[in-house]
Design a protein around this motif. Structure first.
Motif, short mmCIF file in Angstrom:
data_model
loop_
_atom_site.label_atom_id
_atom_site.label_comp_id
_atom_site.label_asym_id
_atom_site.label_seq_id
_atom_site.Cartn_x
_atom_site.Cartn_y
_atom_site.Cartn_z
N GLY A 1 0.83 -1.18 -0.05
CA GLY A 1 0.10 0.02 -0.04
C GLY A 1 0.86 1.32 0.06
O GLY A 1 0.58 2.22 0.64
N GLN A 2 1.99 1.19 -0.74
CA GLN A 2 2.92 2.40 -0.64
C GLN A 2 2.32 3.63 -1.68
O GLN A 2 2.55 3.49 -2.85
CB GLN A 2 4.33 1.82 -0.89
N ASN A 3 2.00 4.58 -1.16
CA ASN A 3 1.80 5.93 -1.84
C ASN A 3 2.28 7.16 -1.00
O ASN A 3 1.83 7.25 0.24
CB ASN A 3 0.06 6.18 -1.85
N PHE A 4 3.50 7.60 -1.50
CA PHE A 4 4.31 8.44 -0.53
C PHE A 4 3.53 9.82 -0.57
O PHE A 4 3.26 10.29 -1.65
CB PHE A 4 5.67 8.29 -0.98
N LEU A 5 3.34 10.50 0.43
CA LEU A 5 2.83 11.78 0.53
C LEU A 5 3.79 12.71 0.03
O LEU A 5 4.89 12.96 0.85
CB LEU A 5 2.18 11.92 1.84
N LYS A 6 3.49 13.60 -0.82
CA LYS A 6 4.43 14.53 -1.41
C LYS A 6 4.11 15.95 -1.17
O LYS A 6 4.76 16.84 -1.43
CB LYS A 6 4.92 14.24 -2.82
N ILE B 1 3.07 4.40 11.99
CA ILE B 1 2.96 3.33 11.16
C ILE B 1 3.02 3.52 9.70
O ILE B 1 2.68 4.19 9.01
CB ILE B 1 1.55 2.55 11.59
N GLY B 2 4.18 2.76 9.13
CA GLY B 2 4.66 2.82 7.65
C GLY B 2 5.39 4.38 7.68
O GLY B 2 4.79 5.29 6.94
N PRO B 3 6.44 4.46 8.02
CA PRO B 3 7.21 5.54 7.94
C PRO B 3 7.64 5.96 6.52
O PRO B 3 7.87 7.02 5.88
CB PRO B 3 8.38 5.66 8.73
N TYR C 1 6.92 1.75 12.88
CA TYR C 1 6.88 0.38 12.43
C TYR C 1 6.79 0.45 10.95
O TYR C 1 5.84 1.14 10.38
CB TYR C 1 5.37 -0.22 12.87
N GLU C 2 7.80 -0.27 10.36
CA GLU C 2 7.74 -0.46 8.93
C GLU C 2 8.01 -1.79 8.46
O GLU C 2 9.01 -2.42 8.88
CB GLU C 2 8.96 0.57 8.13
N VAL C 3 7.27 -2.52 7.55
CA VAL C 3 7.13 -3.71 7.23
C VAL C 3 8.16 -3.82 6.09
O VAL C 3 8.62 -5.19 5.91
CB VAL C 3 5.77 -4.07 6.64
N GLY D 1 8.91 -4.86 10.68
CA GLY D 1 7.70 -5.91 10.81
C GLY D 1 6.61 -5.58 10.63
O GLY D 1 6.01 -4.20 10.45
N ASP D 2 5.74 -6.47 10.43
CA ASP D 2 4.04 -6.22 10.32
C ASP D 2 3.44 -5.62 11.57
O ASP D 2 3.48 -6.60 12.50
CB ASP D 2 3.58 -7.65 9.71
N VAL D 3 3.23 -4.45 11.53
CA VAL D 3 2.55 -4.02 12.65
C VAL D 3 1.20 -4.77 13.31
O VAL D 3 1.18 -4.94 14.41
CB VAL D 3 2.01 -2.36 12.43
N ALA E 1 -0.01 8.90 11.35
CA ALA E 1 0.40 8.22 9.95
C ALA E 1 -0.47 8.35 8.95
O ALA E 1 -1.44 8.71 9.12
CB ALA E 1 0.39 6.89 10.65
N ASN E 2 0.32 8.31 7.97
CA ASN E 2 -0.26 7.92 6.52
C ASN E 2 -0.39 6.39 6.50
O ASN E 2 0.66 6.03 5.79
CB ASN E 2 0.45 8.69 5.37
N LEU E 3 -1.48 5.94 6.64
CA LEU E 3 -1.55 4.40 6.88
C LEU E 3 -1.61 3.82 5.42
O LEU E 3 -2.24 4.29 4.37
CB LEU E 3 -2.78 4.08 7.51
N TYR F 1 -3.73 1.62 3.12
CA TYR F 1 -5.04 1.47 3.18
C TYR F 1 -5.54 -0.06 3.21
O TYR F 1 -6.66 -0.04 3.85
CB TYR F 1 -5.63 2.24 1.81
N TYR F 2 -4.84 -1.02 2.76
CA TYR F 2 -5.30 -2.28 2.65
C TYR F 2 -5.62 -2.77 4.03
O TYR F 2 -6.25 -3.78 4.46
CB TYR F 2 -4.60 -3.22 2.00
N ILE F 3 -5.04 -2.13 5.20
CA ILE F 3 -5.05 -2.52 6.58
C ILE F 3 -5.49 -1.44 7.47
O ILE F 3 -5.43 -1.42 8.61
CB ILE F 3 -4.10 -3.24 7.12
N1 SAM Z 1 4.69 7.51 5.72
C1 SAM Z 1 4.94 7.42 4.48
C2 SAM Z 1 4.52 8.67 3.63
O1 SAM Z 1 3.63 9.43 4.21
O2 SAM Z 1 4.71 9.13 2.58
C3 SAM Z 1 4.43 6.22 3.58
C4 SAM Z 1 3.06 6.04 3.77
S1 SAM Z 1 2.42 4.48 2.68
C5 SAM Z 1 0.89 4.92 2.27
C6 SAM Z 1 2.06 3.21 3.74
C7 SAM Z 1 3.35 2.45 4.50
O3 SAM Z 1 3.04 1.51 5.35
C8 SAM Z 1 4.74 2.20 3.56
O4 SAM Z 1 5.71 2.62 3.98
C9 SAM Z 1 4.43 0.71 3.65
O5 SAM Z 1 5.70 0.03 3.52
C10 SAM Z 1 3.98 0.58 5.25
N2 SAM Z 1 3.57 -0.68 5.64
C11 SAM Z 1 2.49 -1.60 4.81
N3 SAM Z 1 1.96 -2.60 5.43
C12 SAM Z 1 2.58 -2.57 6.64
C13 SAM Z 1 2.31 -3.34 7.97
N4 SAM Z 1 1.58 -4.38 7.70
N5 SAM Z 1 3.01 -3.05 8.96
C14 SAM Z 1 3.95 -1.69 8.91
N6 SAM Z 1 4.19 -1.04 7.83
C15 SAM Z 1 3.30 -1.41 6.71
#
Ligand code: SAM
Length: 271
Positions: free
Chosen positions: A11-16, A38-40, A58-60, A86-88, A107-109, A111-113
């Motif tokens: 679910g990687q969409n980086f906020l720019k 969650i998900g830096p 937490y970053e997977v 790891g998986d949060v 966090a910018n989460l 979306y799939y979880i």
């Molecule tokens: N925070 C960043 C930003 O704003 O640009 C990235 C946001 S991106 C929508 C979601 C982030 O969550 C990605 O870095 C992704 O690898 C991480 N991610 C996805 N599934 C995850 C999980 N189960 N546990 C921890 N991190 C997860």
């Protein structure tokens, strides 16, 4: 973008969009809570968060984890930042909390979880404030009021567990790289730390909203004794014809309490 190809499966969409990042930071409550992210990702939000407070992230994704190790070497050394690979959701299964004292989730989460993450944070007794970017359609369910067409089991749970829940900003796809297919929203939920939800309440709400356009009494009588439901509706002054989106959160809580009480009452046998 650091030559990193965004991974769809995470679910990687980086906020720019700098203005959205600033809005998130400005919306943070003034308190002494720690921050959990969650998900830096590539660390754009993290960079701003560590300037304000200590952060646990937490970053997977292993590739992003290594980039972050280099990018934030100073903050990691000084313990302003801790990054856990790891998986949060697994971390939450292993421990009841993501941090050992009061924290805010910012966090910018992924979306799939996102829904599971927010529901877990409701049950995490150390989490107080939640400021998260999620898919707008899901955000609207968390913040909907009784009578709105988006009003759902998520809205009821949120109202019962929180002091406030609202949308801070709607964010278009263009603010991200790569752009998601849908609009996003940043929502703010302030939990009421005196409240807890009964584990089975969620299951009960699933029954209530199983067929959102049908009558609530009809949905309930698929799982519970019909005479009991009619009697509870009479007692609580709820119209027999009420639809699930027309009943407010506190009434759901009352119905649930009575269903539980009467479930133990032998005068109601199952049909
Ligand atoms: N925070 C960043 C930003 O704003 O640009 C990235 C946001 S991106 C929508 C979601 C982030 O969550 C990605 O870095 C992704 O690898 C991480 N991610 C996805 N599934 C995850 C999980 N189960 N546990 C921890 N991190 C997860």
């Amino acid at each position: 973008m650091n030559n990193i190809k965004a991974k769809k499966k995470f679910g990687q969409n980086f906020l720019k969009d700098e203005s959205v990042l600033i809005k998130i930071i400005q919306s943070m409550p003034h308190n002494n809570n720690h921050i959990v992210e969650i998900g830096p990702g590539l660390g754009d939000l993290t960079k701003k968060l560590v300037k304000c407070k200590d952060v646990t992230a937490y970053e997977v994704d292993r590739d992003l984890y290594s980039i972050l190790q280099t990018e934030f070497s100073d903050e990691l050394k000084s313990n302003k930042l801790k990054i856990i690979l790891g998986d949060v959701l697994e971390k939450w299964n292993e421990n009841s909390s993501l941090y050992n004292s009061r924290y805010d989730l910012i966090a910018n989460l992924p979306y799939y979880i996102a829904t599971n993450i927010i529901l877990n944070s409701f049950n995490d007794n150390n989490c107080e404030n939640i400021i998260v970017m999620i898919q707008k359609e899901v955000a609207d369910k968390f913040t909907a009021q009784c009578g709105d067409k988006e009003y759902s089991s998520l809205s009821v749970i949120t109202q019962l567990i929180s002091k406030q829940a609202r949308t801070l900003i709607v964010v278009p796809p263009i603010s991200f790289d790569p752009p998601p297919k849908v609009d996003s929203s940043v929502i703010y939920i302030q939990k009421d730390m005196d409240k807890e939800l009964d584990f089975d309440f969620n299951k009960f709400l699933k029954v209530c909203f199983s067929q959102p356009r049908k009558k609530l009494s009809k949905n309930l009588s698929t799982a519970y004794n019909k005479a009991m439901i009619n009697s509870i509706f009479d007692e609580l002054n709820i119209k027999e014809s009420a639809r699930p989106h027309e009943v407010d959160a506190s009434l759901y809580s009352h119905i649930y309490t009575k269903v539980k009480q009467n479930g133990r009452n032998e005068s109601y046998t199952n049909d």
